[in-house]
Enzyme design. Structure first.
Site, PDB file in Angstrom:
ATOM      1  N   ARG A 145       0.858  -1.191   0.000  1.00 46.38           N
ATOM      2  CA  ARG A 145       0.000   0.000   0.000  1.00 46.38           C
ATOM      3  C   ARG A 145       0.893   1.241   0.000  1.00 46.38           C
ATOM      4  O   ARG A 145       0.581   2.250  -0.618  1.00 46.38           O
ATOM      5  CB  ARG A 145      -0.952   0.014   1.206  1.00 46.38           C
ATOM      6  N   TYR A 190     -17.185  18.065 -14.242  1.00 43.99           N
ATOM      7  CA  TYR A 190     -17.488  16.649 -14.395  1.00 43.99           C
ATOM      8  C   TYR A 190     -18.514  16.244 -13.313  1.00 43.99           C
ATOM      9  O   TYR A 190     -18.351  16.631 -12.144  1.00 43.99           O
ATOM     10  CB  TYR A 190     -16.189  15.837 -14.234  1.00 43.99           C
ATOM     11  N   ASP A 197      -8.149  20.237 -12.824  1.00 45.48           N
ATOM     12  CA  ASP A 197      -8.401  18.915 -13.401  1.00 45.48           C
ATOM     13  C   ASP A 197      -8.011  19.011 -14.881  1.00 45.48           C
ATOM     14  O   ASP A 197      -8.695  19.663 -15.662  1.00 45.48           O
ATOM     15  CB  ASP A 197      -9.882  18.561 -13.220  1.00 45.48           C
ATOM     16  N   LYS A 209      -8.770   8.260 -18.905  1.00 43.92           N
ATOM     17  CA  LYS A 209      -9.114   8.885 -20.180  1.00 43.92           C
ATOM     18  C   LYS A 209      -7.883   8.931 -21.091  1.00 43.92           C
ATOM     19  O   LYS A 209      -7.370   7.907 -21.451  1.00 43.92           O
ATOM     20  CB  LYS A 209      -9.715  10.265 -19.905  1.00 43.92           C
TER      21      LYS A 209
HETATM   22  C1  LIG Z   1     -13.730  10.756 -15.731  1.00 47.61           C
HETATM   23  C2  LIG Z   1     -13.394  12.039 -15.118  1.00 47.61           C
HETATM   24  C3  LIG Z   1     -13.114  12.138 -13.742  1.00 47.61           C
HETATM   25  C4  LIG Z   1     -13.227  10.962 -12.805  1.00 47.61           C
HETATM   26  O1  LIG Z   1     -12.287   9.980 -13.067  1.00 47.61           O
HETATM   27  P1  LIG Z   1     -12.504   8.409 -12.811  1.00 47.61           P
HETATM   28  O2  LIG Z   1     -11.229   7.824 -13.264  1.00 47.61           O
HETATM   29  O3  LIG Z   1     -13.698   7.993 -13.603  1.00 47.61           O
HETATM   30  O4  LIG Z   1     -12.747   8.256 -11.337  1.00 47.61           O
HETATM   31  C5  LIG Z   1     -12.744  13.384 -13.257  1.00 47.61           C
HETATM   32  N1  LIG Z   1     -12.660  14.457 -14.058  1.00 47.61           N
HETATM   33  C6  LIG Z   1     -12.930  14.403 -15.368  1.00 47.61           C
HETATM   34  C7  LIG Z   1     -12.811  15.640 -16.210  1.00 47.61           C
HETATM   35  C8  LIG Z   1     -13.312  13.198 -15.939  1.00 47.61           C
HETATM   36  O5  LIG Z   1     -13.595  13.151 -17.259  1.00 47.61           O
END
Ligand SMILES: *Cc1c(COP(=O)(O)O)cnc(C)c1O
Length: 379
Positions: free
Chosen positions: A46, A98, A170, A195
């Site tokens: 961990r 998001y 983000d 993504k």
């Molecule tokens: C998908 C997404 C998230 C969350 O990420 P996960 O890997 O699905 O937990 C946060 N911010 C944006 C802009 C996203 O597209």
């Protein structure tokens, strides 16, 4: 070192025990010690894992940070950043976030006494009236999801710095290929590596990147104490994805432009949201802070009914109807019922997210096949 070289080499050394050029998947929970406390820097998985270390170092390098901290998902990364805060603290966030981020703010952390204010930050000065002595963090996403608005990161960072507030960005939509928020003055970069970073729709992963040692140590403490760590195989997959990020993003941008321009001239299409258009309200800022405009596009039809949108959503063959984005294959989605269903309808409409809005994640297939697919579906 430039980005393309970093993506392939940063953080990765041949495995010392075998020379394996690819970092092995260290599928282990613990490490043998020669005597109590006499170990090779690894005690329990961990806390440390060599596959994760390689990835974390690569992530730090490609965002021009000093430290990368990996998590089991993008939202686990967001969760860790919010745990820097304490009850009574306030966060100002950009609107049009998001859906899952909006949900963790309002349904999870609000319960623990953290207050969130949502503001349209297309004009950075809109930030000032929201700030007070309790404001400890500003949270923005740019380009925004799904309206593809652009926020001036450097302008927001200047205000954050003046007021001694942490700025978290983000950077999932842009990826480090298109923009590096730390270079523009942000303190924290968050990624859903699910993504573009992973890029192949085969892993869920999150990351935080910083360039401040004290902040990094707090985040490693949270990573280890709260335990939302990724498994080693997932780290391996993200590392593998990173190696082609620049090549994939180049094609996402080219295809994005072709599809955006195709949609814009289509007689049945009403509005196309894509930050590369010269008449996009914040195109100048996009040009200033990004190195391209990406493959995310939203659009509405002239026939504004839900039925017309649903026909397109189920009519494409190459664009698969699915949540998520940033993979090599093209996806089509309906934010109001899918990715953004967790945001109340009135809140969505305030941001321009109507029931008939369609979102595309344009993949890296041949562009003419993609426009042909959309042409047939729109009819
Ligand atoms: C998908 C997404 C998230 C969350 O990420 P996960 O890997 O699905 O937990 C946060 N911010 C944006 C802009 C996203 O597209």
């Amino acid at each position: 070192m430039k980005l393309g070289t970093k993506l392939i080499h940063a953080g990765v050394e041949p495995d010392p025990s075998t020379g394996a050029i690819m970092t092995p998947i260290f599928q282990t929970s613990t490490y043998v010690q020669a005597a109590p406390g006499d170990h090779k820097g690894y005690e329990y998985a961990r806390t440390q894992n060599p596959t994760r270390d390689a990835l974390q170092n690569a992530l730090a390098a490609i965002e021009n940070g000093s430290h990368g901290i990996s998590f089991g998902s993008g939202l686990a990364a967001t969760d860790a950043v919010l745990k820097l805060l304490a009850p009574g603290d306030e966060v100002v966030a950009s609107s049009d976030l998001y859906g899952g981020t909006f949900r963790i703010f309002t349904k999870v952390f609000a319960k623990y006494g953290i207050q969130f204010h949502f503001t349209d930050l297309r004009d950075a000065e809109a930030l000032r009236p929201q700030l007070n002595a309790r404001t400890k963090m500003i949270w923005i996403e740019t380009p925004t999801n799904p309206m593809l608005n652009i926020i001036d990161i450097a302008a927001v960072a200047a205000i954050a710095k003046e007021k001694n507030i942490l700025l978290a960005v983000d950077n999932t939509f842009a990826s480090p290929y298109l923009q590096n928020p730390l270079d523009l003055g942000a303190n924290i970069v968050v990624h859903s590596a699910t993504k573009y970073l992973g890029g192949h729709s085969d892993v869920v992963h999150g990351a935080v990147i910083v360039k401040d040692e004290a902040l990094a140590q707090q985040l490693y403490f949270i990573q280890n104490s709260c335990g939302a760590v990724p498994g080693p195989q997932d780290c391996f997959l993200v590392l593998r994805g990173l190696k082609t990020l620049h090549v994939r993003m180049q094609r996402h941008c080219e295809n994005g432009e072709t599809v955006a321009r195709f949609l814009r001239q289509h007689p049945k299409v009403n509005k196309v949201y894509w930050c590369g258009f010269e008449d996009h309200p914040n195109h100048d800022i996009a040009k200033k802070q990004m190195r391209g405009f990406g493959g995310m596009i939203s659009f509405t039809l002239k026939d504004d009914s839900m039925d017309a949108a649903l026909k397109v959503l189920s009519g494409t063959k190459l664009f698969s109807l699915a949540e998520s984005l940033g993979g090599v294959e093209s996806l089509i989605g309906h934010p109001a019922s899918m990715t953004h269903a967790s945001i109340p309808r009135e809140e969505r409409l305030k941001n321009g997210l109507t029931d008939s809005l369609i979102r595309l994640s344009v993949g890296i297939e041949d562009a003419s096949d993609l426009t042909e697919d959309l042409k047939k579906a729109i009819g």
